[in-house]
Design an enzyme around this catalytic site. Structure first.
Site, short mmCIF file in Angstrom:
data_model
loop_
_atom_site.label_atom_id
_atom_site.label_comp_id
_atom_site.label_asym_id
_atom_site.label_seq_id
_atom_site.Cartn_x
_atom_site.Cartn_y
_atom_site.Cartn_z
CE LYS A 63 -4.63 -1.39 0.18
NZ LYS A 63 -5.47 -0.63 -0.94
CB SER A 319 -0.22 -8.25 -1.19
OG SER A 319 -1.22 -8.55 -0.42
#
Length: 340
Positions: A63, A319
């Site tokens: 992110k 991720s």
């Protein structure tokens, strides 16, 4: 106020050039995360598996890439008003860290049941946190109100051209790193919540590895992108659905992200929580990576045989690694109990 982000403009879709431009802004700021491989796991799976370890990114997830790219583009005159974002944790930390690096104040709207480690880390980056009840309150409405009252720029978690382009830099790195080890992936799988990361990766690979089939992976019950791609329109999830993949619990695909993903993805895959637990254990055992539930879904899809990978080269993105210790312990125990 003018600094609040407007609704996504689906008439202006991001492209490969936007991802390349994002990579230039992120150079020296984002970690170039490694692409890992385990010969023993390859032998067991009958394929060549490459793992992009975004758990080693700043703040422990991908992110940061999108947040920094978006915030770096805020005009100087508007930076004093700060930024505001809504997130269950990883976007929150990415925005908080990016804002701190750029000297901008950040306010983050987080659900009261967000993992404690994500709340603590977001606060540690210097952000002000506003908690809400995800079942009775609307985080987007809260974020919009704060933006309207303060003039802070709203940094969306995925439905933003520049956020998506920033996440797409994962795909550029993956293509370059695969080439250095003599690999050319037939398929690339990545986790999908709102669809920003998978969309950005697909844009990057359209320019670098156009023959690679890109698949979104989601938890069962939150497979809105998979079902929406099949239906050709955005569909929502059942409000009663549940999964411990807290990072991937979007209600439906983003408007902008779905426009991109419908044009570029080969399809979607759904995995069970049990399959995710096994993937978390495999990530630890074979790659020495701590991966949170939502970050492990793409690896889970390959391990569970949810897609035919025999004889192929497959790249997956792990991720994020921001998982509460107790959740992680339970996941590993469940995986080893099932294996036993």
């Amino acid at each position: 106020m003018s600094s609040a982000s407007p609704p996504p403009d689906v008439g202006h879709l991001p492209g490969y050039s936007d991802v390349v431009a994002a990579a230039e802004r992120l150079a020296g700021r984002a970690v170039v995360t490694p692409l890992l491989e385990s010969p023993l796991l390859n032998d067991a799976l009958g394929c060549r598996l490459l793992v992009k370890a975004e758990v080693l990114q700043r703040t422990g997830s991908f992110k940061f890439r999108g947040a920094f790219n978006r915030i770096s583009l805020i005009p100087e005159a508007e930076r004093l008003r700060g930024v505001v974002a809504f997130s269950s944790g990883n976007h929150a930390q990415g925005v908080a860290a990016a804002a701190r690096l750029l000297g901008i104040a950040a306010t983050i709207v987080m659900p009261s049941d967000a993992p404690a480690i994500k709340v603590a880390n977001t606060r540690a980056w210097g952000a002000q946190i506003v908690l809400y009840d995800r079942w009775t309150e609307d985080r987007e409405a809260i974020g919009a109100r704060i933006s309207a009252e303060t003039g802070a720029t709203l940094v969306r978690p995925y439905d933003d051209l520049h956020v998506m382009a920033g996440q797409g830099t994962i795909g550029l790195e993956l293509a370059d790193q695969a080439a250095t080890v003599g690999a050319r992936p037939d398929m690339v799988l990545a986790p999908c919540g709102g669809g920003g990361m998978i969309g950005g990766i697909a844009l990057a690979l359209a320019g670098r590895l156009p023959e690679a089939a890109v698949h979104a992976v989601e938890p069962e019950g939150f497979d809105d992108t998979r079902r929406s791609l099949a239906a050709g329109r955005r569909l929502s999830n059942d409000p009663g659905a549940a999964s411990f993949c807290d990072a991937l619990l979007a209600a439906q695909p983003g408007e902008l992200t779905f426009a991109v993903n419908a044009a570029h993805l080969a399809g979607g895959i759904a995995v069970t929580d049990a399959e995710v637990c096994r993937a978390m254990a495999v990530a630890r055992d074979h790659f020495k990576l701590v991966v949170e539930p939502g970050g492990a879904v793409a690896l889970a899809a390959v391990l569970a045989g949810r897609i035919s990978a025999s004889g192929k080269t497959v790249a997956v993105v792990c991720s994020g690694g921001n998982v509460d210790p107790l959740v992680y312990e339970r996941a590993l125990a469940a995986a080893h109990g099932a294996a036993g």
